[in-house]
Design an enzyme around this catalytic site. Sequence first.
Site, PDB file in Angstrom:
ATOM      1  CB  SER A 212      -5.908  10.742 -26.987  1.00 25.23           C
ATOM      2  OG  SER A 212      -7.138  11.115 -27.365  1.00 25.23           O
ATOM      3  CG  HIS A 265      -3.902  13.359 -23.717  1.00 25.24           C
ATOM      4  ND1 HIS A 265      -4.789  14.266 -23.829  1.00 25.24           N
ATOM      5  CD2 HIS A 265      -4.731  12.277 -24.242  1.00 25.24           C
ATOM      6  CE1 HIS A 265      -5.989  13.788 -23.967  1.00 25.24           C
ATOM      7  NE2 HIS A 265      -5.868  12.552 -24.438  1.00 25.24           N
TER       8      HIS A 265
END
Length: 287
Positions: A212, A265
């Site tokens: 991610s 992220h």
Amino acid sequence: MLEQNLVPLVEVYQQNIALIFSDFLKSQNMASDVKQTDKGYVILCEETSVEHAKALFEEFVQNPQHKRYQNAAWSQGQVTELDNSQDNLFVTFKQNFLAHAGPVTLVIFIACWLIYGSSVLGFAMDMFNSLKFYTSFSIEQVMSQPHRLLTPALFHFSLVHIAFNTMWWWQLGGAIEKEQGVKQLLVVFFVSALVSNVSQYLVSGPNFGGLSGVVYAVVGYVWFMGYLMPNKGLYLSKPVIGMLLIWLVLGFVDLLPVNVANTAHLTGLISGCALALLYSFRHKKRQ
């Protein structure tokens, strides 16, 4: 007809289609040939007949099964047959998939799925313990096992997790590699994996994994490149950017149904944006 008088007419993914239509053009007294490219097969025709050939191709795609096309192949001494089986659909999908992804994109994609497959087969803990970040982050640990700086990005905890990440990696990582080359995608991967993994460890410890952080890095990279250097062919639509940013915010306010590595992220996104800015600055400085 000399080959240099032939010009590209259209590119298709299936060789048999290209050969059949090329033979049909020959049966219409137009010189034609087929050349293989990285993405498929280009049908060539004589320069003076391009407009007529385009009109014939429009008719061809409407009904490629018509007997006149196969008869043309036979008249040219060919035995090519148009195959509409599911195998051809698979071949077309494979060609499209491979055409969009370079070697770096594919290696990371395949590595993630092989590791996930091993986890499903009962080796999850062994794989996680081999790939996870350092339990004790120190220079000695880094020197002895440097791969752990990056490998947490390759381990995924669920099917949804890996499907989401590898889909975006293939789409955006593949675009970066195709437009800017292997070296630039490697830079984006290594920098973003390192930054996102280290930052996530500092916030939550070593028990995390997934691509991610890298995915948000390629999102940020393509996003900024679309504004800074639109001529480079990298672009991400505003709705897609908005959706991914909303997902990022929802993770931080704990409104998502799954646990996510929010710090990875965010720092991945920042690193991708920063790398795009650096690339743009260096490119303009060289000019």
